[in-house]
Scaffold this active site. Structure first.
Site: not given
Ligand SMILES: NC(=O)c1ccc[n+]([C@@H]2O[C@H](COP(=O)([O-])OP(=O)(O)OC[C@H]3O[C@@H](n4cnc5c(N)ncnc54)[C@H](OP(=O)(O)O)[C@@H]3O)[C@@H](O)[C@H]2O)c1
Length: 261
Positions: A8, A30, A49, A90, A114, A136
């Site tokens: 990621g 996983d 995530a 987040t 989410y 962001w």
């Protein structure tokens, strides 16, 4: 040091910042399953995530399996190894109704599937964890707004972008570097996002200006865009606890573009 989510955008930035770390991807583990035997670490940086915000509305259980159960499995590994955990979270844990920056003491109230999974993930991280909330994210790899704008801006003369969501676009390289400083702080929730704030439309205009792309931004509302998941209208994150300060988002934008060219 172990980094999850190595493929990621934040995982890659952390792997650059901590080159001695073992960076593992979904193929190695996983995280919806218990940790494979043989993993060793003194510290885990957990970035793996489910980040498809709209997709989580359609498959909240799938999102929960990765974000909540997955974080629980990572916390269980940490507990068995006696290793502390950095769990990234987040701004979408907030409902966005505030009009001043969100601080660590503000109560979360996620409005999207989410956001709810990430809120539960914060709890699943356990007590020997730093919960690093950022916002962001963008970087030179992966799916992010900056890369989408660079692609569309090269193809089109005009693009419609939402102008009624305000946040802090954060360069993953800056967040990765700040993670080092977070490790010196007590466990708990920390807000670590870029300095300054803007709307997505303002961010798009800055991207086109910095990249020298001749593309106009037509400012639209969230309702006009009509995405499945609700997003906070205002999710500027600031720290009242002395979290490491990040450079301004425009410096992050320039740093990222320099990486891309
Ligand atoms: N993106 C943002 O704007 C933003 C903002 C604030 C906070 N965050 C948080 O910051 C962290 C990193 O986000 P990011 O933007 O770097 O996300 P990303 O680019 O989407 O990377 C997430 C990584 O997790 C992996 N993953 C997904 N399901 C997995 C599973 N079951 N087992 C193992 N790995 C799995 C993905 O692998 P595959 O490629 O194989 O799916 C991907 O490599 C996340 O916790 C995210 O919630 C993100």
């Amino acid at each position: 040091m172990l980094i999850t989510g190595a493929g990621g955008q934040l995982g890659r930035a952390l792997a650059e910042e901590f080159p001695d770390a073992i960076a593992i991807s979904r193929l190695d583990w996983d995280v919806t399953l218990p940790a494979p035997a043989g993993l060793e670490a003194d510290l885990v940086l957990h970035t793996a995530a489910w980040t498809d915000v709209d997709g989580a509305e359609e498959d909240p259980q799938g999102a929960s399996a990765v974000n909540v159960s997955g974080t629980g499995n990572v916390a269980a590994l940490c507990s068995s190894l006696g290793a502390p955990l950095v769990a990234y979270s987040t701004d979408y844990v907030f409902d966005g109704r505030k009009r001043e920056p969100y601080l660590e003491s503000d109560g979360p109230n996620p409005t999207s599937a989410y956001g709810r999974t990430k809120r539960h993930a914060e709890a699943a991280a356990g007590e020997r964890a730093w919960i690093v909330r950022s916002s962001w994210l963008f970087g030179p790899t992966g799916n992010n707004f900056l890369r989408t704008m660079l692609r569309l801006g090269a193809e089109r003369a005009e693009i419609a972008v939402v102008d009624d969501q305000r946040g802090c676009p954060t360069y993953v390289g800056h967040l990765a570097a700040a993670t080092r400083a977070v490790l010196e702080l007590p466990f708990g929730v920390w807000h670590v996002a870029a300095d300054g704030d803007c709307t997505w439309a303002e961010f798009a205009e800055a991207i086109f200006a910095e990249a020298g792309l001749d593309c106009r931004v037509r400012r639209i509302s969230t309702a006009e865009l009509g995405r499945p998941a609700p997003r906070p209208a205002f999710s500027v994150l600031r720290s009242e606890k002395g979290a490491p300060a990040l450079p301004h988002w425009r410096d992050g934008l320039r740093a990222c573009l320099a990486r891309l060219t």
